[in-house]
Design a protein around this motif. Structure first.
Motif, PDB file in Angstrom:
ATOM      1  N   ASP A  13       0.819  -1.219   0.000  1.00 31.49           N
ATOM      2  CA  ASP A  13       0.000   0.000   0.000  1.00 31.49           C
ATOM      3  C   ASP A  13       0.850   1.265   0.000  1.00 31.49           C
ATOM      4  O   ASP A  13       0.346   2.367   0.237  1.00 31.49           O
ATOM      5  N   GLY A  14       2.146   1.104  -0.244  1.00 32.36           N
ATOM      6  CA  GLY A  14       3.037   2.258  -0.298  1.00 32.36           C
ATOM      7  C   GLY A  14       3.364   2.839   1.061  1.00 32.36           C
ATOM      8  O   GLY A  14       3.681   4.025   1.184  1.00 32.36           O
ATOM      9  N   LYS A  15       3.328   1.991   2.099  1.00 28.09           N
ATOM     10  CA  LYS A  15       3.597   2.454   3.461  1.00 28.09           C
ATOM     11  C   LYS A  15       4.830   1.770   4.036  1.00 28.09           C
ATOM     12  O   LYS A  15       5.211   0.680   3.601  1.00 28.09           O
ATOM     13  N   LEU A  16       5.432   2.419   5.039  1.00 26.40           N
ATOM     14  CA  LEU A  16       6.579   1.873   5.754  1.00 26.40           C
ATOM     15  C   LEU A  16       6.292   1.904   7.247  1.00 26.40           C
ATOM     16  O   LEU A  16       5.436   2.675   7.704  1.00 26.40           O
ATOM     17  N   TYR A  17       7.028   1.098   8.001  1.00 29.24           N
ATOM     18  CA  TYR A  17       6.795   1.084   9.450  1.00 29.24           C
ATOM     19  C   TYR A  17       7.086   2.435  10.084  1.00 29.24           C
ATOM     20  O   TYR A  17       6.563   2.766  11.151  1.00 29.24           O
ATOM     21  N   THR A  18       7.911   3.232   9.412  1.00 31.90           N
ATOM     22  CA  THR A  18       8.238   4.558   9.939  1.00 31.90           C
ATOM     23  C   THR A  18       7.013   5.473   9.992  1.00 31.90           C
ATOM     24  O   THR A  18       7.005   6.473  10.712  1.00 31.90           O
ATOM     25  N   ASP A  19       5.971   5.123   9.236  1.00 29.09           N
ATOM     26  CA  ASP A  19       4.737   5.927   9.231  1.00 29.09           C
ATOM     27  C   ASP A  19       3.942   5.770  10.522  1.00 29.09           C
ATOM     28  O   ASP A  19       3.177   6.662  10.901  1.00 29.09           O
ATOM     29  N   ILE A  20       4.098   4.625  11.182  1.00 29.72           N
ATOM     30  CA  ILE A  20       3.281   4.343  12.370  1.00 29.72           C
ATOM     31  C   ILE A  20       4.119   4.045  13.612  1.00 29.72           C
ATOM     32  O   ILE A  20       3.586   3.685  14.656  1.00 29.72           O
ATOM     33  N   MET A  21       5.429   4.192  13.508  1.00 25.92           N
ATOM     34  CA  MET A  21       6.308   3.876  14.628  1.00 25.92           C
ATOM     35  C   MET A  21       6.166   4.888  15.765  1.00 25.92           C
ATOM     36  O   MET A  21       5.654   5.996  15.572  1.00 25.92           O
ATOM     37  N   ASP A  22       6.640   4.497  16.932  1.00 19.05           N
ATOM     38  CA  ASP A  22       6.838   5.437  18.031  1.00 19.05           C
ATOM     39  C   ASP A  22       8.091   6.212  17.663  1.00 19.05           C
ATOM     40  O   ASP A  22       9.206   5.685  17.718  1.00 19.05           O
ATOM     41  N   ARG A  23       7.931   7.460  17.260  1.00 19.90           N
ATOM     42  CA  ARG A  23       9.052   8.227  16.701  1.00 19.90           C
ATOM     43  C   ARG A  23      10.241   8.360  17.660  1.00 19.90           C
ATOM     44  O   ARG A  23      11.391   8.381  17.231  1.00 19.90           O
ATOM     45  N   LYS A  24       9.967   8.446  18.949  1.00 19.43           N
ATOM     46  CA  LYS A  24      11.063   8.599  19.912  1.00 19.43           C
ATOM     47  C   LYS A  24      11.883   7.324  20.071  1.00 19.43           C
ATOM     48  O   LYS A  24      12.977   7.359  20.632  1.00 19.43           O
ATOM     49  N   SER A  25      11.353   6.207  19.586  1.00 21.48           N
ATOM     50  CA  SER A  25      12.073   4.939  19.745  1.00 21.48           C
ATOM     51  C   SER A  25      12.997   4.631  18.568  1.00 21.48           C
ATOM     52  O   SER A  25      13.765   3.674  18.612  1.00 21.48           O
ATOM     53  N   LEU A  26      12.926   5.431  17.502  1.00 22.80           N
ATOM     54  CA  LEU A  26      13.767   5.181  16.331  1.00 22.80           C
ATOM     55  C   LEU A  26      15.242   5.245  16.712  1.00 22.80           C
ATOM     56  O   LEU A  26      15.690   6.207  17.339  1.00 22.80           O
ATOM     57  N   GLN A  27      15.990   4.207  16.338  1.00 26.02           N
ATOM     58  CA  GLN A  27      17.413   4.191  16.662  1.00 26.02           C
ATOM     59  C   GLN A  27      18.225   3.494  15.584  1.00 26.02           C
ATOM     60  O   GLN A  27      17.724   2.606  14.890  1.00 26.02           O
TER      61      GLN A  27
END
Length: 216
Positions: A181-195
């Protein structure tokens, strides 16, 4: 800016056509590639057994195996078709700490092909776990996913299938469905947890560390 300039200089030296290959690729495209943001087109049922689609399925498995992944979608190898594959082997599970296997509900999943898949949520309760993606190399983040889903699709022979997945397998299926559907997990992730998963190595190497985009 310095790193970007080095990359541009390298690209200028080799030229845009150097080693150019057409999709389906034998590598995984990365975030920023427009293909990852397109809604994939359905596959005509009468084309499933065609050389084009069968070649695509084989290439998906080839890239899946080469990267040691658990799921791979057609957009990730440069093709705008609603197809993905998934699997989790006993060998892969053996390399994961036993406590993680238990808490995440990781189980063996046989290699499966899904053409024109649809997803139905069976258990609406959500579980939040760390998740990565071959198209976002070097990073992970916390993502909430439904605990159990059902995937209905056509297989490589064009037969209708319907399979229920729980826990980690359900997470893989949801992740791959989003690619279509043209989406990535980064669209729905907890942004503060990105590492960056290599952040410690970056410090140890005093910044002189290259993140691999292609397996050895």
């Amino acid at each position: 800016m310095g790193v970007t300039r080095k990359i541009l200089n390298w690209y200028a030296r080799i030229g845009p056509s150097h080693g150019k290959k057409l999709p389906p690729y034998e590598h995984v495209v990365q975030i920023g590639d427009p293909m990852l943001r397109k809604a994939s087109e359905p596959v005509a049922v009468d084309k499933i057994k065609s050389e084009e689609i069968q070649k695509l399925i084989k290439k998906l498995k080839y890239v899946l195996d080469k990267y040691g992944s658990v799921g791979m979608s057609a957009p990730q190898i440069g093709v705008n078709k609603r197809i993905f594959v998934m699997r989790q082997t006993a060998l892969q599970i053996a390399s994961i700490p036993k406590e993680s296997v238990k808490t995440r509900g990781i189980t063996v999943v046989p290699f499966s092909v899904f053409i024109n898949p649809t997803l139905k949520v069976i258990d609406y309760s959500k579980v939040t776990l760390s998740e990565g993606c071959e198209s976002v190399q070097g990073y992970t983040a916390e993502v909430a996913r439904y605990k159990e889903v059902e995937i209905t699709a056509l297989n490589a022979e064009g037969d209708s299938t319907s399979t229920k997945y729980k826990d980690w397998a359900a997470r893989i299926a949801q992740h791959e469905m989003e690619h279509l559907d043209g989406k990535l997990y980064t669209d729905i992730m907890d942004r503060k947890s990105l590492q960056c998963i290599f952040w410690e190595e970056v410090n140890l190497a005093k910044g002189k560390l290259a993140i691999p985009f292609y397996p050895d």
